[in-house]
Design a protein around this motif. Structure first.
Motif, PDB file in Angstrom:
ATOM      1  N   LEU A 227      10.261  49.210  44.539  1.00 36.08           N
ATOM      2  CA  LEU A 227      10.822  48.392  43.467  1.00 36.08           C
ATOM      3  C   LEU A 227      11.857  47.442  44.068  1.00 36.08           C
ATOM      4  N   PHE A 228      11.694  46.134  43.802  1.00 36.51           N
ATOM      5  CA  PHE A 228      12.611  45.115  44.335  1.00 36.51           C
ATOM      6  C   PHE A 228      13.366  44.424  43.191  1.00 36.51           C
ATOM      7  N   PRO A 229      14.514  43.848  43.519  1.00 39.66           N
ATOM      8  CA  PRO A 229      15.249  43.047  42.526  1.00 39.66           C
ATOM      9  C   PRO A 229      14.475  41.790  42.136  1.00 39.66           C
ATOM     10  N   PRO A 230      14.881  41.144  41.038  1.00 37.11           N
ATOM     11  CA  PRO A 230      14.117  40.004  40.511  1.00 37.11           C
ATOM     12  C   PRO A 230      14.094  38.776  41.413  1.00 37.11           C
ATOM     13  N   HIS A 243      13.371  50.207  46.549  1.00 37.69           N
ATOM     14  CA  HIS A 243      13.466  51.592  46.062  1.00 37.69           C
ATOM     15  C   HIS A 243      12.079  52.229  46.064  1.00 37.69           C
TER      16      HIS A 243
END
Lengths: 363, 363
Positions: A227-230, A243
């Motif tokens: 999971l990556f930031p926008p 993540h």
């Protein structure tokens, strides 16, 4: 047994090689335990054809006396266990995130999820038989790596889970689903079932289990399902900083009526599912007016909670016009979902878990 | 030791009888372990004055051989244990919810929270000594009720927790906080510490522990500290239908700069805390433009995680003008917070956990 071709015809197929498909939501909501032929399929390579009589599982690694088990060994040496658990793809509901901006991967609707009675043996029992100490779940630095017979970009599929989760009572090596042998597309003859975790951590067609002091270095674990930031893109993503997706977030979907349905004004039954990873669902709010007012649905829990979904149902009196039906769930920590898909958008389209909206036309 | 009057002068006092107070956020963020005199105080009655030499704790109930323990017994019979854990009030950040519509209760800012090294004995050890079977945490129908020496509306304060949580290793009967005896306002001589749960379930001034087949019938458990949907009012609330607040939801706050601060344009350090109940914090996003763009803060975890908060810090380059600083956290299930306080509003003002916003004036 039906043929794979017949079963494919029942599903919404996103791709044939690798084979990826999901059931329509109305059929998904019909049975608490999803029939195997209606269960979503997520593959990363071709489906391996495995002769169960010749199949072997090896167990090795740190703190382990190696084991080499046939299917008969697995059944004979360990007590059988059944767990009711929901499996879901990290990309479930990705289609809702695509409405914000492009994302990579198949455009799953809310059907990349299903629930079954999984029967097999506890992975913890197998690890203990291999010599992993009963208190070893305190060694939070140990990992259990899985390797499978399917091939992804020239390498066997491989992922890992923390040892603490591997020895938890709910984690299985499963050979049956809803009382019948696994179908080929669901991992025949044996797959891992890691309840509460994203489906990627429950490999099918298992061949090897290794206890080690680091997560799997297979690209499926090290690079994908992060999971990556926008603001991160395919070009700028550093997998080591993403993540690692394991436990899935709180989510809910409206399965009936279907998006775009034309309904008669008056009392309308709305049904769906909700799921909270390793927590329980305590409340489901449904709105008939886009989220301005909320009503509490009736919840149908079953024994498997918290690792199994909660079915919910509510009757709303819908006036004529275009209506925006919305659902949001609350978990046992009093936490609820973000409202809009842009709040969780990421370029991989993972963990799409904002309020689920279904537009209907009421005449 | 300072006097209570001196300690009150250090805090923002919401009420003197019962005594309720919190520290300013900038001071809260100064130390990972909150000094006892800066730790928020939530009382429901007058502070009891207890003679430690005469203090007794009784343990009774179902499946239990009764115990009657002095403080010396507690220290002598059970191994000492220390847990780093965050305690927070279910009403923390209620002030943000008041901006939506009126709520009952004190208008806590983000300071009704604190972290300490709690030292005492494991409640599970005490229960096992009283005869509760080691595997009893599987009896999910059993509850551990606490009764205290403070009096609320004519009755002793009383709450309960599920047995599984009571025998979990992190749950303590604590007699010290950060290495010193408890202060009178923090429960001297002995309080429960139930990490991850709302502060209401960690009673101070303990006198009795009862194992029973139902939750406490004390109004503090049966009626108060329930989460209701947004349409429920004080007049329509049915406590039996509310969600009993136990594990706290994902939350985060900006502690520095303070709300309304006047800053110089340029690089500005922004600091705060994040907490995820029984999960770990994996990412904290901070925005300098009201949530349009996000940047990832540096996280400071300590050994107590997941039951202790994560401190975070980031440097943003703020241009002059009115700036809306925002924080949102992500937990180990890839879940994030709702954006707006109206999404979680309830008439009691509990579990206020939407994005935290701090307006500053940059010159």
């Amino acid at each position: 047994m039906s043929s794979l071709t017949e079963r494919m015809a029942r599903l919404i197929v996103h791709g044939e090689r690798p084979y990826n498909a999901e059931p329509p939501l109305t059929r998904l909501r019909a049975r608490y335990r999803t029939p195997a032929e209606d269960f979503y399929v997520r593959s990363h390579g071709d489906l391996p054809e495995i002769d169960a009589a010749a199949w072997r599982l090896s167990v090795d690694g740190a703190h382990v006396g190696p084991l080499d088990l046939s299917l008969a060994d697995l059944r004979a040496r360990f007590p059988e266990a059944t767990v009711t658990a929901t499996m879901q793809c990290a990309g479930n509901r990705r289609a809702d995130m695509r409405a914000v901006a492009p994302v990579s991967g198949d455009p799953w609707d809310g059907g990349a999820i299903g629930t079954a009675d999984w029967t097999g043996v506890r992975l913890g029992d197998v690890l203990r038989a291999a010599g992993v100490a009963p208190g070893a779940n305190l060694h939070s630095d140990l990992h259990v790596a899985f390797e499978s017979q399917d091939v992804v970009e020239g390498r066997p599929y491989g992922v890992s889970i923390p040892l603490a989760k591997a020895v938890a009572g709910e984690t299985l090596l499963a050979f049956a689903m809803n009382g019948a042998s696994l179908l080929p597309e669901h991992g025949f003859p044996v797959r891992a079932v890691v309840p509460g975790f994203a489906g990627v951590r429950s490999p099918k067609w298992l061949k090897r289990i290794t206890v080690q002091d680091h997560p799997s270095t297979n690209p499926m674990q090290a690079d994908d399902y992060k999971l990556f930031p926008p603001d991160v893109t395919a070009e700028t993503a550093n997998p080591a900083k993403g993540h690692t997706i394991e436990t899935m977030p709180l989510n809910a979907a409206i399965c009936e009526p279907a998006r775009g349905a034309r309904l008669k004004a008056g009392e309308t039954t709305i049904r769906g599912y909700a799921i909270a990873g390793d927590r329980a669902i305590v409340r489901v709010d449904v709105s008939g007016d886009g989220g301005r007012s909320w009503h509490q649905a009736t919840l149908e829990h079953e024994a498997g909670a918290p690792f199994a979904w909660t079915f919910w149902e509510i009757v709303l009196d819908l006036p004529s016009g275009e209506r925006d039906l919305v659902v949001r769930a609350w978990d046992s920590a009093g936490q609820t979902q973000p409202a809009r898909p842009d709040e969780t958008w990421n370029f991989k389209g993972y963990l799409s878990a904002s309020w689920h909206r279904v537009w209907v036309e009421v005449a």
